[in-house]
Design a protein around this motif. Structure first.
Motif, mmCIF file in Angstrom:
data_model
loop_
_atom_site.group_PDB
_atom_site.id
_atom_site.type_symbol
_atom_site.label_atom_id
_atom_site.label_comp_id
_atom_site.label_asym_id
_atom_site.label_seq_id
_atom_site.Cartn_x
_atom_site.Cartn_y
_atom_site.Cartn_z
ATOM 1 N N THR A 119 2.878 4.881 7.862
ATOM 2 C CA THR A 119 3.664 3.898 7.109
ATOM 3 C C THR A 119 4.924 3.471 7.850
ATOM 4 O O THR A 119 5.430 2.364 7.625
ATOM 5 N N ALA A 120 5.428 4.321 8.731
ATOM 6 C CA ALA A 120 6.655 3.973 9.463
ATOM 7 C C ALA A 120 6.442 2.769 10.366
ATOM 8 O O ALA A 120 7.400 2.071 10.719
ATOM 9 N N ASN A 121 5.177 2.505 10.733
ATOM 10 C CA ASN A 121 4.868 1.389 11.640
ATOM 11 C C ASN A 121 4.159 0.249 10.926
ATOM 12 O O ASN A 121 3.503 -0.567 11.560
ATOM 13 N N ARG A 122 4.299 0.172 9.614
ATOM 14 C CA ARG A 122 3.453 -0.743 8.852
ATOM 15 C C ARG A 122 3.647 -2.209 9.232
ATOM 16 O O ARG A 122 2.676 -2.969 9.292
ATOM 17 N N ALA A 123 4.878 -2.644 9.530
ATOM 18 C CA ALA A 123 5.096 -4.045 9.894
ATOM 19 C C ALA A 123 4.455 -4.366 11.244
ATOM 20 O O ALA A 123 3.797 -5.407 11.404
ATOM 21 N N ALA A 124 4.636 -3.487 12.203
ATOM 22 C CA ALA A 124 4.044 -3.707 13.524
ATOM 23 C C ALA A 124 2.524 -3.675 13.455
ATOM 24 O O ALA A 124 1.841 -4.465 14.130
ATOM 25 N N LEU A 125 1.973 -2.763 12.642
ATOM 26 C CA LEU A 125 0.525 -2.692 12.485
ATOM 27 C C LEU A 125 -0.025 -3.978 11.882
ATOM 28 O O LEU A 125 -1.067 -4.486 12.306
ATOM 29 N N MET A 126 0.655 -4.522 10.876
ATOM 30 C CA MET A 126 0.217 -5.776 10.280
ATOM 31 C C MET A 126 0.243 -6.894 11.311
ATOM 32 O O MET A 126 -0.726 -7.666 11.442
ATOM 33 N N GLY A 142 0.843 -1.178 0.000
ATOM 34 C CA GLY A 142 0.000 0.000 0.000
ATOM 35 C C GLY A 142 0.885 1.237 0.000
ATOM 36 O O GLY A 142 1.961 1.240 0.589
ATOM 37 N N SER A 143 0.422 2.270 -0.643
ATOM 38 C CA SER A 143 1.227 3.480 -0.742
ATOM 39 C C SER A 143 1.005 4.372 0.477
ATOM 40 O O SER A 143 0.052 4.187 1.238
ATOM 41 N N PRO A 144 1.876 5.370 0.688
ATOM 42 C CA PRO A 144 1.651 6.319 1.785
ATOM 43 C C PRO A 144 0.280 6.973 1.729
ATOM 44 O O PRO A 144 -0.311 7.254 2.771
ATOM 45 N N ARG A 145 -0.235 7.218 0.533
ATOM 46 C CA ARG A 145 -1.562 7.839 0.430
ATOM 47 C C ARG A 145 -2.656 6.907 0.958
ATOM 48 O O ARG A 145 -3.654 7.370 1.522
ATOM 49 N N GLU A 146 -2.505 5.613 0.776
ATOM 50 C CA GLU A 146 -3.476 4.668 1.303
ATOM 51 C C GLU A 146 -3.422 4.634 2.825
ATOM 52 O O GLU A 146 -4.453 4.645 3.501
ATOM 53 N N TYR A 147 -2.212 4.566 3.357
ATOM 54 C CA TYR A 147 -2.052 4.600 4.811
ATOM 55 C C TYR A 147 -2.591 5.917 5.369
ATOM 56 O O TYR A 147 -3.284 5.943 6.399
ATOM 57 N N GLN A 148 -2.270 7.004 4.721
ATOM 58 C CA GLN A 148 -2.725 8.320 5.171
ATOM 59 C C GLN A 148 -4.247 8.403 5.155
ATOM 60 O O GLN A 148 -4.876 8.891 6.105
ATOM 61 N N GLY A 149 -4.858 7.929 4.088
ATOM 62 C CA GLY A 149 -6.303 7.997 3.962
ATOM 63 C C GLY A 149 -7.026 7.215 5.035
ATOM 64 O O GLY A 149 -8.138 7.571 5.450
ATOM 65 N N LEU A 150 -6.415 6.139 5.503
ATOM 66 C CA LEU A 150 -7.033 5.307 6.529
ATOM 67 C C LEU A 150 -6.438 5.556 7.911
ATOM 68 O O LEU A 150 -6.634 4.764 8.836
ATOM 69 N N GLY A 151 -5.708 6.653 8.040
ATOM 70 C CA GLY A 151 -5.234 7.082 9.354
ATOM 71 C C GLY A 151 -4.125 6.235 9.934
ATOM 72 O O GLY A 151 -3.987 6.133 11.158
ATOM 73 N N ARG A 152 -3.294 5.665 9.063
ATOM 74 C CA ARG A 152 -2.189 4.825 9.513
ATOM 75 C C ARG A 152 -0.852 5.490 9.200
ATOM 76 O O ARG A 152 -0.747 6.320 8.299
#
Length: 361
Positions: free
Chosen positions: A121-128, A109-119
Motif C-alpha cells: 500500500t505504501a507504493n499504491r500511487a506509483a503502482l497505479m 482498496g484496503s491494506p488487506r486487498e493489497y496484501q491479498g494480491l501481493g501489493r
C-alpha cells in the motif's frame, strides 16, 4: 441535477451472496426505468465490503439488461491488475455497453486487498501509474502498426504483439479519476477525465468542484472532451429516506454499526492503516457524526430533498447515491429507493439523465 445509483452492498456470509447480487441487480433495473443517469460499480476483494467484487464482470452481466443507464466504474484499482488484463476489461465493457460507460480509477482498496494480491500500500500511487501507462499503450496498439510493446512493471511483465481484443465501441474510452486530494483533482482535470469524489461537507465539496472545473477549463482539451468530463463527474453520497428524520436515523443505525465494524477489520486498526484509510475514504463510520455529515444524506423525503437542493444551488450537478449498504435488509433499501423515486426525484425537473436506447453518449 442528475442522479446515478451506486451499487456497493455487503452480505453476511456466502449463503446470502446470490440474494445480495440479485438485490443490487434489481436496484439497477429499477433505476434504469426511473430516470437515473448511470449505475456505479466498484471494486473490492475479500474484505466483506462488496459482494460482487469485480465491477467489470458485474458490469458485463448488467449490460444487456440496461436500456438507458450509463455504466460507471467507481472505481477500479489498477494497482491490483496486470496492465493488459486491465486494458482488456476496459475495452470489453465499453463494447458491451455500446460506449455508454466511464472507467473510474483510483488508488483505493484496503491494506488487506493489497496484501491479498501481493501489493504494498505504501507504493499504491506509483503502482497505479505504471499499470495505467502500459494499459494506455496497449489501448493504442493496432495490428498494422508493427510495434511490439515490451513492458515491465513491479508485478508483471510481457510482450504485446497484437491489439487488445475486443476493441472498444468508441475510438477512445472515457475515463475518470477518484480523488480526495487537490493533487488528484488537478491530475483528473489535466488528463481531461471526469472527477469522482465523496465524503466531504458541502463547502469543501464546492471548493474542490471549483478547483476541478477551473483546471479543466485551462487544460487545453477539446470541447467534447471537456463536456464529457463535466457530464460524468460526480459526488457520491449514501442515502436513507424514512418517514421522518427520527425514524430514518433509527432504521439506518444497524447498517452504520456494520460499516464501522467492517471498516475496522478491512483497515486492520493500526495507526498507519488508519492514515491510509483516511486518504482513501476521507471519513469512516467510526466517527459517526462526521460520517453522517460528510458521507450521507439521511432523513425524511423533505430533508433529503433540501440537502440535494443545497448541492444543486452550489453547482453540484451529479450525485451518485448508495441505497443498499451495511448488510441492510434489501427490502429496507428498496423502500428507501422507492421513496426517493416517488418523493424526491420529481422535485428536480431535469433529473433524468437517461440516454435514448441505442445512443452512445
Amino acid at each position: 441535477m442528475k442522479f446515478s445509483i451506486y451499487l456497493n452492498a455487503q452480505s453476511p456470509d456466502g449463503a446470502h451472496d446470490l440474494e445480495v447480487v440479485e438485490a443490487v441487480t434489481e436496484q439497477a433495473l429499477i433505476a434504469d426505468r426511473s430516470g437515473f443517469a448511470g449505475v456505479c460499480l466498484t471494486e473490492h476483494h475479500f474484505t466483506g465490503y462488496n459482494t460482487y467484487g469485480n465491477p467489470f464482470t458485474f458490469g458485463a452481466y448488467l449490460a444487456p439488461q440496461l436500456e438507458n443507464l450509463h455504466t460507471i466504474i467507481s472505481v477500479a484499482v489498477p494497482a491490483l491488475w496486470n496492465p493488459l488484463n486491465f486494458a482488456e476489461a476496459c475495452t470489453t465493457l465499453d463494447l458491451l455497453t455500446r460506449g455508454r460507460c466511464t472507467i473510474g480509477v483510483g488508488t483505493g482498496g484496503s491494506p488487506r486487498e493489497y496484501q491479498g494480491l501481493g501489493r504494498d500500500t505504501a507504493n499504491r500511487a506509483a503502482l497505479m501509474d505504471e499499470v495505467l501507462e502500459v494499459a494506455f499503450q496497449a489501448l493504442d496498439k493496432r495490428d498494422e502498426d508493427g510495434v511490439e510493446i515490451d513492458f515491465t512493471t513491479t508485478h508483471s511483465s510481457g510482450l504485446l504483439t497484437r491489439r487488445i481484443m475486443p476493441g472498444g465501441f468508441r475510438p477512445s474510452i472515457r475515463f475518470a479519476r477518484a480523488a480526495l486530494s487537490d493533487q488528484g483533482i488537478l491530475d483528473a482535470a489535466g488528463r481531461g477525465w471526469a472527477l469522482q469524489t465523496a465524503r466531504d461537507e458541502l463547502d469543501e465539496t464546492v471548493r474542490k468542484w471549483a478547483l476541478y472545473h477551473d483546471a479543466l477549463d485551462r487544460s487545453g482539451h477539446d470541447e467534447q472532451t471537456i463536456q464529457d468530463a463535466r457530464d460524468w463527474s460526480l459526488v457520491q453520497k449514501m442515502v436513507y429516506i424514512g418517514e421522518t428524520d427520527e425514524s430514518a436515523l433509527r432504521e439506518v443505525t444497524p447498517a452504520l454499526d456494520y460499516l464501522d465494524a467492517s471498516t475496522a477489520k478491512a483497515f486492520q486498526g493500526a495507526a498507519g492503516a488508519a492514515k491510509f484509510q483516511n486518504s482513501v475514504v476521507g471519513v469512516a463510520a467510526s466517527d459517526r457524526d462526521a460520517f453522517l455529515r460528510k458521507a450521507m444524506i439521511v432523513g425524511s423525503a423533505d430533508t433529503v430533498a433540501r440537502e440535494i437542493e443545497a448541492h444543486a444551488e452550489r453547482g453540484i450537478g451529479h450525485l451518485a447515491l448508495v441505497f443498499l449498504y451495511g448488510q441492510m435488509d434489501p427490502a429496507l433499501g428498496n423502500r428507501s429507493l422507492q421513496r426517493f423515486i416517488d418523493l424526491v426525484m420529481p422535485r428536480f425537473a431535469n433529473a433524468s439523465g437517461a440516454v435514448p436506447v441505442g445512443v452512445a453518449s
